[in-house]
Scaffold this active site. Structure first.
Site, mmCIF file in Angstrom:
data_model
loop_
_atom_site.group_PDB
_atom_site.id
_atom_site.type_symbol
_atom_site.label_atom_id
_atom_site.label_comp_id
_atom_site.label_asym_id
_atom_site.label_seq_id
_atom_site.Cartn_x
_atom_site.Cartn_y
_atom_site.Cartn_z
ATOM 1 N N GLU A 1 90.033 102.697 122.508
ATOM 2 C CA GLU A 1 90.346 102.731 123.947
ATOM 3 C C GLU A 1 89.131 103.071 124.799
ATOM 4 O O GLU A 1 88.933 102.491 125.861
ATOM 5 C CB GLU A 1 91.488 103.715 124.213
ATOM 6 C CG GLU A 1 92.880 103.151 123.944
ATOM 7 C CD GLU A 1 93.199 102.968 122.476
ATOM 8 O OE1 GLU A 1 92.491 103.532 121.621
ATOM 9 O OE2 GLU A 1 94.174 102.252 122.158
ATOM 10 N N HIS B 1 104.961 108.253 122.681
ATOM 11 C CA HIS B 1 104.955 106.877 123.182
ATOM 12 C C HIS B 1 105.881 106.680 124.378
ATOM 13 O O HIS B 1 106.269 105.555 124.675
ATOM 14 C CB HIS B 1 105.382 105.903 122.078
ATOM 15 C CG HIS B 1 104.292 105.589 121.110
ATOM 16 N ND1 HIS B 1 103.546 106.551 120.472
ATOM 17 C CD2 HIS B 1 103.796 104.401 120.662
ATOM 18 C CE1 HIS B 1 102.666 105.975 119.669
ATOM 19 N NE2 HIS B 1 102.795 104.678 119.769
HETATM 20 C C1 LIG Z 1 95.332 105.062 120.085
HETATM 21 C C2 LIG Z 1 96.307 103.972 119.819
HETATM 22 N N1 LIG Z 1 96.028 102.706 120.213
HETATM 23 C C3 LIG Z 1 96.890 101.697 119.988
HETATM 24 C C4 LIG Z 1 98.085 101.931 119.364
HETATM 25 C C5 LIG Z 1 99.076 100.784 119.115
HETATM 26 N N2 LIG Z 1 99.083 100.449 117.670
HETATM 27 C C6 LIG Z 1 99.955 101.008 116.833
HETATM 28 S S1 LIG Z 1 99.701 100.532 115.250
HETATM 29 C C7 LIG Z 1 98.398 99.552 115.678
HETATM 30 C C8 LIG Z 1 97.675 98.773 114.624
HETATM 31 C C9 LIG Z 1 97.158 99.659 113.528
HETATM 32 O O1 LIG Z 1 96.717 98.882 112.448
HETATM 33 P P1 LIG Z 1 96.213 99.569 111.119
HETATM 34 O O2 LIG Z 1 95.427 100.793 111.463
HETATM 35 O O3 LIG Z 1 95.520 98.559 110.288
HETATM 36 O O4 LIG Z 1 97.514 100.112 110.391
HETATM 37 P P2 LIG Z 1 98.698 99.232 109.788
HETATM 38 O O5 LIG Z 1 99.743 99.151 110.871
HETATM 39 O O6 LIG Z 1 98.141 97.894 109.413
HETATM 40 O O7 LIG Z 1 99.212 99.993 108.603
HETATM 41 C C10 LIG Z 1 98.173 99.605 117.059
HETATM 42 C C11 LIG Z 1 97.135 98.856 117.771
HETATM 43 C C12 LIG Z 1 98.378 103.271 118.987
HETATM 44 N N3 LIG Z 1 99.545 103.593 118.413
HETATM 45 N N4 LIG Z 1 97.471 104.252 119.216
#
Ligand SMILES: Cc1ncc(C[n+]2csc(CCOP(=O)(O)OP(=O)(O)O)c2C)c(N)n1
Ligand SMILES: Cc1ncc(C[n+]2csc(CCOP(=O)(O)OP(=O)(O)O)c2C)c(N)n1
Ligand SMILES: [Mg+2]
Ligand SMILES: [Mg+2]
Lengths: 326, 357, 326, 357
Positions: A60, A128
């Protein structure tokens, strides 16, 4: 005029401005391949390519900070922060940088950037479901917009993109599906401040913004059946604040309720109420009621969540109590 | 003396034009690059000595109460800023941390307007609103000094993104201290710069301390240039007290960035001869620690000695330059002293570009 | 009782609690070798060693986040954030984590952590002169303390360290040198909420906190010479808010001025005023005045900075205007 | 059925006791490690299959509207959680991201209380206040699932700091996804963990996507384990679809952490068979992409096949376990269905430990 959703109105604004000015580009998490977590930018990657629709890493501070830097050099970035809950991770870039640079360097630097982000709730849990619009509205140098209707969403987003200052553009996740009339005109622009009278009434004034404006109109309709005529003011922008319509309305109705979805203490309601008291003190027949979210971290369980957020019932109760006081 | 003031401001008039250069950018240091070995090295000497002397004047003005707030001196690190700027094109972009005086001078900013800014005068580079930590001269593509540690890294990365987006052949240099490499924004910025192959150099001035915290106590990898490995980015460490070495290494990274080779992380080993800021009691090191370095590795001495030995310039030349600079410092201080404070109206100017709309 | 500075009072509190409980440790930037950027922890590294006085990297999220984690496991960290301007870099850890965990996990996790940070100004420029206490006070799950006197600083810091909840402890850089009487008692503890009457007066009430409380007392003394009797209320803690003393005072004086150093819009003054209006509406003879900082990024030049911050003159003017209205 | 509910909660009564374990921690998976090859591998099979089946039930309940908000399934990644927990001591600490169901099961949490939490019932692990993303069972040293990407890394690092501070011989495992390695908190946490040589394992489940963004588009160094180099920390990558491989590599890092060797960054190569969350339209990959992996690298198949070939257990055994688990899932769902929603008073409980003072 066409009937389109809030989501589509935003997409139209982005698409039109991107076609109009190739200095406009989008950067954010999952706005490309995924199509946007709320599907606002669905299809944009194919239409505009990866140069102008950038799927950013989860960073971010990096997303907002690079947008500021690009804006300094004359581009017009629209940075998307998936929700306002993550926007606080970028608060240093927004508050200590975007809001300050033009002033701090004596006018040498401009930051024509838009940060699109989203408030809302719906069993999303404590981290959230928050509303921080009041925090952004506290900061000189920022403009803060919270459109309630598709038309405002489109017209204000287009103006935000064409403007010369950093704008925090806060959407609401529970509004994306809501439909409304939106002008098709490519140059449909709306000012980034200016409150609006949504409904006239003589008995009491509800001052609100974003999704709560819709709630206020529904409650007003119900109250009308009981003979209570409610005036509804949609603030639309939270910085700069246009208090005149609310103040004039209260001078007429002599009663006011502030309706917002954030926590009550230090929330938008505090400032809106304080200014109405300051400018319509002698016209008020009763203290102003503040209807806002209860002050707990948002619980997941729907039976508890329901208790936290403002609803028609709570609003109607506050209206009646304010009218019946003394 | 308003005439002098007016003249200077007239000459600088484009300075406050927002966003980017309006006229071809020049600076003595940049021009000198194209000149003779002698001209070039004299200009380098002149730049380093001006930084040193102006900082000494700045320290004095601070003790006299003419400068307030935080004041971070650059004394001891002169070879880095001078080497960096001499290795760049005049229109390359510069973003630095709050320890920015040396860079402002090397980039060619007017020393009078630099001091005036620190004095909080309307003739200052930022109209008196920025102060020591926030010098900027956008028409020279000096985008300013920033005081939130690491906060300027994403900005500089975004500048580089814009340059690539617009297909310009300029590059960005982003300067920070060793302590700044531990903050999250360092990680987010370097990842994005490498991912998008941006034309930027991240230059770390490793002066061995993060304020008062020794290098080995603030980072798990004291070989800071090696942090580049985490981003698939080239890293390079070199002696920051030797202007010629700095020039070499920065020129190489600049060439890489300019030709589509992407970002680099450079680490200039240096040392500050003064405290972190004027408020620093320096409990964390001894006077002799400092004396040791000052006596053996003073960047100005190293440069002068070498060029005199090489016969490129003489003792006499250095004396003459010293005299010129003493006069320049006196004139700059007078300009700052005699400049007016901002008018009350300035308070509400530039909060927004468009107050209404 | 001994006369000590605000700085020394804080040092006493930290030293006493560290001797009393070896689960208490300090972590922050330059609190060790450097001695603390405001010299509060000078000598602590020698006295307690590097295990309990940790010179952290510049990593605000890491400093606060590791403190939360250690607190979850039963330690009692005191994290120092050099100034509140950098605290917003750690806001995610404070707001989305420290404030939420106890509730979000149904009471399974506790976060007995203190975050010490500093507000203030003095030609420090736009990014180093801000006040964000109102942002922390907006968040359920946090306790927010803003001591004005050495005694409060000591007694409240000791209670914060011994308490079971996350506390944001906001000091003021211009108070460190101020002296006051402080009990030597090792168990001198003060509650983390509760406003205090600092001066009695019948004509008007000034509601304030932190350094502004000192300013209010000075102005009150001057006004007394003109026959205006001012009552001064020091809020001391901003979450939870103890409004009773302010409300009762206004019921007596019928006039109020809120004095705070943050930006006016959405600042502490908005909430304090709104609550007084809500609970003393029928007692107010005039609208409540809010004296706060002007809404610009703080300029460096002292001639401009002077115009931004509240001072005796502005306060006295507001008091007289409020009394003379209508 | 309140009696059943009461029994379960009585058995779990210490669960809500804040901070740390009150009774010796046990879990089937942990105990099985000390048992025979057969017992151990049957328990592993049981765990992985329970994760799979309970997730399928969860998906169904979501479509029925019994579960709301965001729901992230673990289907396809079962070998990672199962391998990690089997390589740890029962009292080792676990902190995960929101994709936490599999870890809760592997750590030995009651499946009924897991479902009840997702249903928002008072009998849920977090009393219905957390939901799918915030399962926790502190008495088992499962400190919970966290939904701010990267937000739990500093917390886990602090837990490890506390363990070292108190001289305990436990370790911490902090689980995250590949996309989470790009955020600033990753950098700050790994630097501090390495600087202070903390007993922690950062485990990245690299499922090749950050939500819908492919690995190569979100990070400059797709070999995520190599990011460890930026912190002078060992990094290790391995097949996350093979439970035995996961066990191996995690056990090695755990040994290192437990014996003062400091932190590690592990990268388990895995894949999710379902969308990022139930809302995911999956524009970013094709059905056949998923089928390809599911048919050749299903972690449960790989394990069963190998152990049957080794003659450690038989088809019949797997059938029997499948039946047991189907029943367990039915019972868990009934428990969740029949559990009461929180009382209104719960709304104001636990905002503070000490409401007053
Ligand atoms: C600081 C923040 N930015 C964005 C999000 C929205 N978000 C939730 S999960 C995610 C993707 C995460 O991907 P990864 O770290 O590869 O984990 P996976 O879901 O693949 O296990 C995003 C962008 C969030 N929860 N927190
Ligand atoms: C985010 C943030 N945290 C803390 C500070 C306070 N601070 C200012 S400079 C500094 C030390 C920086 O050291 P380094 O990066 O090595 O730069 P140097 O001063 O040595 O050139 C600190 C801690 C700050 N300005 N911003
Ligand atoms: Mg340094
Ligand atoms: Mg992933």
């Amino acid at each position: 005029m066409a009937e389109v959703t809030y989501r589509e109105a935003l997409a139209q604004a982005l698409r039109e401005e991107m076609h109009r000015d190739d200095k406009v580009y989008l950067i954010g998490e999952d706005i490309g391949h995924y199509g946007g977590s709320y599907a606002v930018t669905k299809g944009f990657l194919d239409e505009f390519g990866a140069k102008r629709v950038i799927d950013a890493p989860i960073a971010e501070m990096g997303i907002v900070g690079t947008a500021i830097g690009a804006a300094m050099d004359g581009l017009r970035p629209v940075a998307e922060l998936m929700t306002v809950n993550f926007a606080i991770l970028a608060l240093d870039q927004i508050v200590n940088h975007a809001a300050k640079l033009h002033y701090m360097f004596g006018g040498q630097i401009k930051v024509p950037m838009v940060v699109r982000t989203v408030s809302g709730w719906g069993q999303l849990g404590a981290t959230h479901s928050q509303s921080f619009e009041g925090w952004f509205a506290h900061v000189p140098g920022l403009k803060v917009v919270t459109p309630a209707t598709p038309a405002d969403a489109k017209g204000m987003l287009k103006s935000a993109i064409r403007g010369e200052d950093p704008v925090i553009f806060i959407e609401h996740s529970l509004l994306y599906g809501v439909k409304g009339e939106v002008p098709e005109d490519d140059n449909f622009l709306l000012p980034l401040s200016g409150a609006q009278l949504l409904r006239e009434g003589r008995d009491i004034t509800i001052v609100t913004y974003s999704r709560m404006a819709i709630l206020a109109l529904r409650a007003a309709a119900k109250l009308a059946q009981e003979g209570i005529e409610v005036e509804v003011i949609d603030m639309r922008a939270l910085r700069p604040l246009d208090m005149q319509p609310a103040i004039e309305s209260v001078m007429k109705t002599n009663h006011a309720v502030i309706l917002s979805e954030d926590w009550r203490t230090l929330g938008m309601g505090a400032e809106l109420a304080a200014q109405i008291y300051e400018h319509a003190f002698d016209y008020l027949d009763a203290p102003i009621a503040r209807v806002a979210s209860l002050e707990v971290p948002m619980p997941y369980s729907k039976v508890l969540e329901r208790m936290v957020v403002p609803d028609e019932e709570k609003l109607i109760k506050a209206v009646k109590e304010t009218l019946n006081r003394a | 003396m308003t005439t002098e003031t007016d003249l200077k401001l007239a000459a600088e008039s484009q300075a406050t034009k927002a966003n980017g250069a309006s006229v071809p950018i020049t600076s003595p240091l940049a021009e000198a690059q194209k000149k003779s070995d002698r001209e070039r090295n004299l200009e380098i000497y002149r730049t380093m000595l001006l930084i040193r002397r102006l900082e000494e004047k700045t320290a004095e003005a601070y003790t006299q109460g003419k400068i307030g707030g935080f004041l971070h001196l650059y004394i001891g690190q002169e070879a880095v800023a001078t080497g960096v700027i001499s290795a760049l094109e005049p229109d390359d972009h510069l973003v630095t941390h709050y320890r920015d005086h040396g860079y402002a001078i090397a980039k060619g900013c007017d020393p009078g307007r630099i001091l005036a800014e620190m004095y909080g005068k309307s003739t200052g580079l930022s109209g008196g609103k920025g102060g020591s930590m926030h010098l900027a001269d956008v028409k020279r593509h000096f985008w300013g000094g920033y005081a939130i540690v690491g906060g300027h890294l994403p900005l500089a990365t975004g500048l580089a993104q814009s340059i690539k987006y617009q297909g310009k052949d300029e590059i960005v240099v982003c300067v920070m201290g060793d302590g700044s490499t531990n903050i999250g924004m360092f990680h987010e910025s370097l990842n994005m710069a490498s991912l998008y192959q941006l034309p930027i150099i991240y230059l770390v001035e490793n002066n061995l301390f993060s304020m008062g915290t020794p290098l080995k106590e603030h980072t798990s990898l004291p070989e800071i240039h090696q942090k580049a490995r985490g981003y698939g980015m080239p890293g390079d460490r070199f002696d920051g007290m030797d202007i010629d070495v700095v020039y070499e290494h920065v020129a190489t990274a600049a060439q890489r960035a300019r030709t589509g080779g992407g970002p680099s992380l450079l680490e200039a080993m240096t040392y500050r001869f003064r405290g972190h800021s004027m408020a620093d009691p320096q409990f964390y090191r001894t006077k002799s620690d400092v004396e040791e370095v000052r006596s053996h590795r003073d960047p100005i001495q190293i440069h002068a000695q070498r060029q005199i030995e090489r016969g490129v310039f003489s003792e006499a030349d250095t004396k003459q330059i010293a005299d010129e600079i003493d006069q320049m410092v006196i004139d700059s201080a007078r300009f700052a002293d005699e400049s007016p404070f901002p008018e009350p109206e300035a308070l509400w100017a530039d909060v927004y570009v468009q107050e209404h709309s």
